[in-house]
Design an enzyme around this catalytic site. Structure first.
Site, PDB file in Angstrom:
ATOM      1  N   ASP A 429     -35.500 -36.060 -32.401  1.00 50.81           N
ATOM      2  CA  ASP A 429     -34.236 -36.173 -33.115  1.00 50.81           C
ATOM      3  C   ASP A 429     -34.490 -36.942 -34.410  1.00 50.81           C
ATOM      4  O   ASP A 429     -35.546 -37.562 -34.578  1.00 50.81           O
ATOM      5  CB  ASP A 429     -33.222 -36.919 -32.237  1.00 50.81           C
ATOM      6  CG  ASP A 429     -31.871 -37.075 -32.910  1.00 50.81           C
ATOM      7  OD1 ASP A 429     -31.452 -36.150 -33.607  1.00 50.81           O
ATOM      8  OD2 ASP A 429     -31.268 -38.150 -32.751  1.00 50.81           O
ATOM      9  N   THR A 431     -31.712 -38.869 -36.494  1.00 48.20           N
ATOM     10  CA  THR A 431     -30.907 -40.074 -36.624  1.00 48.20           C
ATOM     11  C   THR A 431     -31.106 -40.993 -35.432  1.00 48.20           C
ATOM     12  O   THR A 431     -30.901 -40.597 -34.280  1.00 48.20           O
ATOM     13  CB  THR A 431     -29.418 -39.709 -36.748  1.00 48.20           C
ATOM     14  OG1 THR A 431     -29.253 -38.810 -37.839  1.00 48.20           O
ATOM     15  CG2 THR A 431     -28.592 -40.958 -36.978  1.00 48.20           C
ATOM     16  N   THR A 901     -32.247 -31.668 -35.473  1.00 47.79           N
ATOM     17  CA  THR A 901     -31.206 -32.587 -35.909  1.00 47.79           C
ATOM     18  C   THR A 901     -29.919 -31.832 -36.177  1.00 47.79           C
ATOM     19  O   THR A 901     -29.927 -30.618 -36.398  1.00 47.79           O
ATOM     20  CB  THR A 901     -31.646 -33.331 -37.193  1.00 47.79           C
ATOM     21  OG1 THR A 901     -30.605 -34.186 -37.631  1.00 47.79           O
ATOM     22  CG2 THR A 901     -31.992 -32.362 -38.297  1.00 47.79           C
ATOM     23  N   VAL A 975     -37.909 -24.180 -41.897  1.00 43.67           N
ATOM     24  CA  VAL A 975     -36.614 -24.860 -41.874  1.00 43.67           C
ATOM     25  C   VAL A 975     -35.540 -23.816 -41.624  1.00 43.67           C
ATOM     26  O   VAL A 975     -35.481 -22.794 -42.326  1.00 43.67           O
ATOM     27  CB  VAL A 975     -36.337 -25.603 -43.200  1.00 43.67           C
ATOM     28  CG1 VAL A 975     -35.005 -26.330 -43.120  1.00 43.67           C
ATOM     29  CG2 VAL A 975     -37.460 -26.576 -43.509  1.00 43.67           C
ATOM     30  N   GLY A 978     -28.475 -24.003 -37.841  1.00 48.49           N
ATOM     31  CA  GLY A 978     -28.087 -23.746 -36.465  1.00 48.49           C
ATOM     32  C   GLY A 978     -27.712 -22.308 -36.189  1.00 48.49           C
ATOM     33  O   GLY A 978     -28.032 -21.765 -35.125  1.00 48.49           O
TER      34      GLY A 978
END
Length: 1348
Positions: A429, A431, A901, A975, A978
């Site tokens: 993750d 954050t 993330t 990259v 979602g």
């Protein structure tokens, strides 16, 4: 087979005394009696609860007496069931069943190999040791259960009409329980009364989920309207709720009063067992769930159990050992049959009545007993002991301890330590895992105008340049700031009770520590988020000037709409949250009762209404209203201005106990008071207000915000920096101070909490100035932007809205490129009729039991549409220390790092660059697709191009060096967002092939479900070892799916930690945990397993070779005592010490040379080839150990025991010296254990030879060993045998030393690696440029280079 499993399941239930199927059950006599009627209540989907002391006594007897009592029992055994239950559990192990089978087999006379008693020794010893261990553990559980069950709580007595002290174990469903501040909640209670005048209760759930921030609970609304005093005897309602479950965040039901009216019940009405009451003098609740039905007990699972890859590989090798054993036994049986068949005139007694075939059959089973040690069943027990030792030393590593959070490493899964040394993919993750998760407000955009907060950025740089200072400030979370918060928490409560830290025995020590802390009111509150770095936000001067218009004599019409947006923006920051306010004043968290404000507020309302309908102004680049140009507010700050006087008088700084405002209507109906500044009464009033304002300013510094997330705390601190201060909170209202206006009471109508599906949070309030029903929403920009639309028929707003969205989107993209976390703020004004229609549906959803979550989601989605965008915020979240170095080391170790993330793509890419996951010469592949077909085509094209690039780079790398070298070659970073990830998971083949060729993958805007799906896909389809690391509840599914789950003890509670296999406090600790401890554990266990297999095969072969000289009769050349104790006692301790303390490479070398981690994988150290090499080596050593003494004593009159004595001594010496050769670390402890093993053998055989006459019939060992050891030939034979047996291994280790043994050589290899890397980096890259890739010098791919 299914029937067998069912029978075993029922036997286990009966032995535990729990026919209902629960493993842990309440003690006999403590559970309630069986229900006399209505048994469907227990087996249905709902639970009906009546008060124990009330008018529904008959219903209570029929229904509620069937529910479980509040006594808990976490023990597995009782005094009477210990022996049968413990034996039943122990014989679930294959090892014990194997030993039991051998014991029973040895009792058969025709196949008996040893004395019956001797064969029982290994089994009895194992059973006894494990039984003692289980008994001690269960006794500790019993003591803890007794301590918990005997805690005292005040329960209402129907006979005495008062609350009486009663033990927890005697509390029943339907009881009324009275609790005071700092008391522990004994059962799951429905909150019916609170001393708080607004029906609030604050609890701390640290004992459940580790979160120390306060959470609000409120009294059931129907009870709250009946009056302030609650009398249990008058309670006549019936409660219908769901059956017990383990969901801590859900409670559904309703309460029906005597009139038939129903009131919905939800999670905010339930007080959970083991939580602590805070900030509330007295609460009363009725028991809904008790004992093992409580949510805390239903979540009380034991240590996690996973099977490691090494254990799975061991099972395969054990099967090979079984086949080898069967082969030896079959060979012996056939040889014995042939021997009997060919023997004409035997010189000794032979059973002539038994056929050779039957005799061979008997010998087969005899050899099973004789060669039993070939199956390394004891190895499983040894592995468990070694892993406990490894975990102990991992816990003692001070490098894995963080003083900042006072937390070290935690090993929650006890049997997968070696998997730490085999990780190939790491999913992280962002954050709170890569970053600090200490959010600090950085900049914002309002009304399409950006406010960069340059002074605030300078302040953050000062904090970053002072690591020591920053560290001390972060420690404030656990020290000064927490003490302020907790000093107010204690209120006037002097009572304190023992805190039950958890309900599991393993945390009993922590529980004692927590109880001491709580009793002193100094428990740290790590969730206050009150560090100076987060609080001291420096306002932007331009935004301050615009807010100063509220105090100007006249408000410019041209800027009225922008001022409305600014005011609503900061009002949304202060209101749209779940922050609990604490301060040293009396009951500071509550909303004080406000005096009726003067007429000025009515004028303010009219003025704000005028703001909303101001005439349209010309929108041009030079217009003051244009979002592209900053406004120039007036600089006048006249203290005697009309607005200043109005707003000063409008402050509600002083409050009376009885004057309460019900809402904005009270402001409008206030009496009109017009005073003159020269009037003496007004002067005194002004002085009183000045004193009150000074008091507010003093207390303002003491406000502490208890937030559920650091984002909320950062935004509330930002609003406070602009004098929009949240001062108090209650269930129905909020107290907010606005600049130039004063403290206003805002009526809180509804709260729609944040969830991962909506990705937003909303509050419905009645605006304190306009009286309108307003919805304030904050959430992810990808969601909020889709929910906003241009207002129709609003004139100026209609033209400004598109420009605001366009400019805000530009600012959001800029924030993301700078690595900031972004949130959008929006609002919506509801008409009264529209609000009433929605409110009825919302209340219906809240009172529903079935499909409540779905109905609430639909209700929220109906409300959160057609929003007006107010602005956006950018919050900085700094990287944790040493994250770039850790990721770089993991890459060198051959571990691929993926980032999963929920943040924006630009933010994730920026963080990836900052942490060295994305290097300047890497190529960025961006996949943002709008349809499934486009996604499939793009993935296929990217895969083909990447494969082509890899082929060309491989040819270039192998052209001169002769072997591929990709250490510094440009990598590919994929990259995707979602939505594309959803389609990529459906196109598994393309996604897998593409990801295999990428150095890293960054998945943005991913949900918790998507994270777990990605981990499962890579784990299952690629067959690799995966590790997932996270810090929040949204990472739990990912952590549980991975082979190894690691939780970060961070700012978001303990959900991730409690679901993990290992827990660390910082991401940097993964470096040593994997590269050092993981490598050591993997290497130690692999070598220990190979050593166990070696010594078992070697010793068994000695017995097998003897069969060729005894007619394959199953006889042995040693006494049975030595045969049994050889592996059980004499050679058991050295490999255990070897598995715990051996270090093939120093820790410093492993940290400096992560490349050694790849060589330490089990597949290379312990694989099929190493297994068979070990077996062949054992065969060779057994041949030497047997035939050297045989050749020496051939032709002599030596008996079988005389012949076996040097063989046993040589075998022991060979095994111990073999251990030294394979060891990489030899200390005094190793030497002591090795010498102790040899000495124990010599002492035993000498004592046995001196004292035993009939200890081992039919042989007589008396005097054999003493005479043998008195002759020099014995020692010469042992020396020659040992040297000949170990010489090949010594030569192998001398000629081909492993890289792990060459510390200096490893450093030379690493230096050579770095030189090649620098040479490769200097060589100009000729890799073809890809149309679907982008060079990444500035992380900004050129247009046209990204396919989407």
């Amino acid at each position: 087979m299914e029937r067998l499993h069912w029978v075993r399941h029922r036997c286990r239930q009966l032995l535990t005394g729990n026919p209902d199927g629960a493993w842990y059950s309440a003690p006999q006599g403590l559970q309630g009696k069986a229900p006399h009627s209505s048994p469907h209540r227990l087996g249905g989907t709902r639970r009906t609860v009546f008060a124990l002391h009330g008018p529904h006594q008959q219903e209570y007897e029929n229904i509620c007496t069937g529910y479980k009592g509040n006594a808990i029992r976490t023990t597995k055994y009782t005094l009477w069931s210990f022996i049968p239950m413990n034996l039943f559990q122990q014989f679930h192990r294959a090892a014990n069943l194997y030993f039991l089978f051998l014991v029973l087999l040895n009792w058969v006379p025709v196949v008996e190999a040893f004395q019956k008693e001797i064969t029982m020794i290994p089994l009895l010893l194992v059973l006894l040791v494990i039984a003692i261990k289980d008994a001690l553990e269960d006794y500790r559980r019993y003591l803890f259960d007794r301590k918990v069950n005997n805690n005292v709580v005040r329960v209402y007595s129907g006979k005495q009409k008062a609350y009486m002290d009663q033990c927890w174990k005697d509390v029943r469903v339907g009881d009324f329980v009275r609790l005071s501040c700092n008391d522990i909640i004994p059962a799951d209670l429905l909150l019916l009364y609170s001393s708080d005048p607004r029906g609030l209760c604050y609890i701390e759930t640290a004992n459940l989920d580790g979160e120390t921030n306060l959470k609000q609970r409120r009294v059931v609304s129907d009870v709250l309207t009946q009056g302030a005093e609650f009398t249990p005897a008058s309670f006549q309602s019936r409660i219908e709720c769901e059956n017990p479950n383990n969901d801590l965040n859900r409670f559904r039901g309703y309460m029906e009063n005597s009139r038939g009216a129903r009131v919905g019940l939800h999670n905010s009405n339930l007080l959970l067992r083991s939580c602590t009451v805070r900030n509330t003098e007295t609460v009363v609740g009725m028991v809904i769930y008790a004992g093992h039905d409580t949510k805390a007990m239903m979540n009380n699972s034991g240590p996690r159990y996973k099977r490691s890859r090494l254990e799975k590989r061991l099972n395969v090798d054990v099967m090979w050992c079984v086949l080898l054993l069967l082969l030896m036994c079959v060979t012996t049986a056939i040889g014995h049959g042939l021997w009997l068949k060919q023997m004409k005139d035997p010189v000794f007694i032979v059973d002539a009545e038994t056929s050779p075939a039957l005799a061979g059959f008997y010998v087969f089973w005899t050899m099973i007993i004789v060669l039993q040690v070939l199956i390394p069943i004891s190895l499983y027990v040894s592995i468990e002991v070694v892993k406990l030792g490894q975990i102990y030393f991992i816990h003692q590593d001070l490098d894995l301890y963080s003083q900042q959070v006072d937390c070290g490493v935690q090993c929650r899964a006890l049997n997968i330590t070696e998997d730490l040394g085999q990780i190939q993919y790491l999913f992280s993750d962002k954050t709170g895992t890569l970053t600090e998760n200490k959010m600090v407000f950085c900049r914002c955009s309002i009304y399409g105008t950006e406010y960069p907060h340059h002074d605030n950025a300078v302040r953050l740089q000062v904090y970053e340049c002072e690591p020591g200072e920053a560290s001390s400030r972060s420690l404030t979370l656990r020290s000064a700031c927490s003490r302020k918060s907790l000093s107010c928490r204690s209120l006037s409560c002097n009572r304190s009770s023992v805190s039950l830290h958890t309900l599991s025995l393993e945390e009993e020590e922590e529980e004692d520590h927590m109880s001491n802390n709580m009793s002193n009111h100094t428990q740290p509150s790590a969730r206050a988020f009150c560090s100076r770095m987060a609080k001291e936000v420096v306002p932007d001067p331009a935004l301050v000037r615009k807010l100063s218009w509220l105090s100007s004599p006249e408000l410019p019409v041209a800027s009225s709409l922008e001022l409305t947006f600014i005011t609503d923006f900061f009002l949304a920051l202060a209101l749209c949250n779940s922050v609990v306010v604490s301060s040293p004043g009396p009951a500071p968290h509550q909303v004080p009762a406000a005096e009726t404000p003067p007429k000025s507020l009515e004028e303010i309302k009219l003025k704000f209404q005028r703001f909303s309908f101001s005439p349209i102004a010309a929108l041009s680049p030079l217009s003051p209203l244009s979002p592209l140009s900053p406004l120039s507010p007036p600089q006048t700050k006249d203290p005697h201005s009309f607005t200043h006087r109005l707003f000063t008088r409008g402050r509600t700084d002083s409050f009376t106990a009885g004057g309460a405002t019900a809402g904005p209507e009270s402001h409008l109906e206030a009496p009109q008071q017009r005073t003159d500044g020269s009037d003496g009464g007004d002067i005194k009033a002004e002085e009183d207000r000045d004193e009150t304002a000074q008091r507010f300013r003093e207390e303002e510094e003491e406000l502490v915000y208890e937030a559920e997330s650091p984002d909320e705390a950062a935004l509330v601190h930002a609003a406070r920096a602009y004098s929009c201060t949240l001062r108090g909170r209650s269930a129905e209202s909020l107290l907010v101070e606005l600049p130039g206006v004063g403290s206003l009471q805002v009526q809180l109508l509804h709260v729609l909490p944040f969830d991962s599906n909506r990705k937003r949070m909303s509050v419905v309030v009645r605006h304190p100035l306009t009286g309108q029903v307003v919805v304030y929403t904050k959430g992810a920009d990808s969601v909020i932007m889709d929910l906003t639309e241009t207002p129709q028929g609003a004139g100026e707003r209609q033209e400004v809205s598109p420009l605001i969205r366009e400019e805000t989107q530009k600012h959001l993209d800029g924030y993301a490129r700078d690595g900031l976390r972004t949130l959008c703020i929006a609002k919506k004004v509801l008409e009264e009729e529209e609000y009433e229609v929605w409110r009825k549906k919302q209340l219906l959803a809240e009172s529903s039991i079935e499909s409540r979550e779905e109905l609430l989601l639909e209700s929220a989605q109906r409300l959160e549409i057609n929003l007006t965008l107010l602005g956006a915020t950018g919050i900085v979240d700094r990287l944790q220390e040493d994250v770039p170095e850790t990721i770089q080391a993991l890459h060198r170790a051959g571990i691929k790092v993926w980032v999963l993330t929920g943040d924006k793509q630009e933010t994730a890419v920026n963080i990836a660059c900052a942490c060295k996951l994305l290097r300047p010469n890497d190529r960025l592949l961006t996949a943002n697709c709008s349809s499934k077909d486009t996604c499939a085509a793009l993935l296929h094209q990217l895969t083909m191009e990447v494969q082509s690039a890899h082929e060309s780079s491989t040819k270039l790398a192998t052209g001169g060096a002769g072997h591929p070298f990709t250490g510094a070659a440009p990598g590919f970073i994929l990259v995707m967002d979602g939505r594309t990830l959803d389609w990529a998971l459906q196109e598994e083949l393309h996604f897998l092939e593409l990801s295999r060729h990428c150095k890293a993958v960054i998945c943005c805007r991913s949900t918790p479900l998507q994270k777990s799906q990605v981990v499962r896909l890579i784990r299952d389809r690629l067959g690799v070892m995966t590790l997932a690391v996270g810090d929040g509840a949204n990472d739990v599914s990912m952590i549980q799916v991975a082979d190894v789950g690691v939780g970060i003890c961070g700012q978001e509670g303990m959900q991730a930690v409690m679901s993990s296999d290992f827990a660390v406090s910082r991401f940097k600790h993964l470096k040593k945990l994997l590269l050092v401890h993981g490598h050591w554990c993997c290497s130690r266990l692999a070598h220990m397993i190979l050593y166990f297999i070696y010594k078992n095969v070697m010793f068994v072969n000695l017995l097998f070779w003897y069969q060729f000289f005894c007619g394959f009769s199953g006889s042995v050349m040693t006494n049975s005592w030595i045969l049994i104790l050889f592996n059980l006692l004499f050679t058991s301790l050295p490999p255990l010490l070897f598995g715990v303390l051996d270090r093939d490479v120093a820790a410093e070398t492993l940290m400096d040379q992560p490349e050694l981690y790849r060589a330490g994988h089990t597949s290379k150290v312990y694989g099929p080839s190493s297994f068979w090499i070990t077996v062949l080596d054992a065969f060779y050593q057994s041949l030497v150990c047997f035939f050297v003494p045989y050749l020496v004593y051939a032709g002599s009159d030596a008996g079988e025991l005389w012949f076996g004595s040097p063989i046993n001594a040589s075998a022991l010496l060979i095994m111990l010296l073999h251990q030294i050769i394979e060891s990489h670390t030899v200390t005094w402890l190793h030497a002591a254990v090795l010498l102790g093993s040899a000495a124990s053998y010599l002492a035993f055989v000498l004592l046995f030879s001196l004292t035993c006459v009939t200890c081992s019939p039919p042989t007589n060992p008396l005097g054999v060993e003493t005479l043998q050891m008195s002759q020099p030939l014995f020692y010469l034979v042992c020396l020659l045998t040992t040297v000949t047996a170990l010489l090949p291994r010594l030569l192998l280790r001398s000629l081909f030393p492993s890289a792990a043994l060459r510390s200096d050589g490893g450093k030379m290899e690493a230096e050579k690696f770095r030189r090649k890397k620098r040479h490769r980096h200097r060589r100009p890259s000729t890799t073809s440029q890809l149309s679907v890739c982008a060079d990444n010098p500035g992380l900004d791919p050129p247009a046209g280079s990204v396919l989407s």
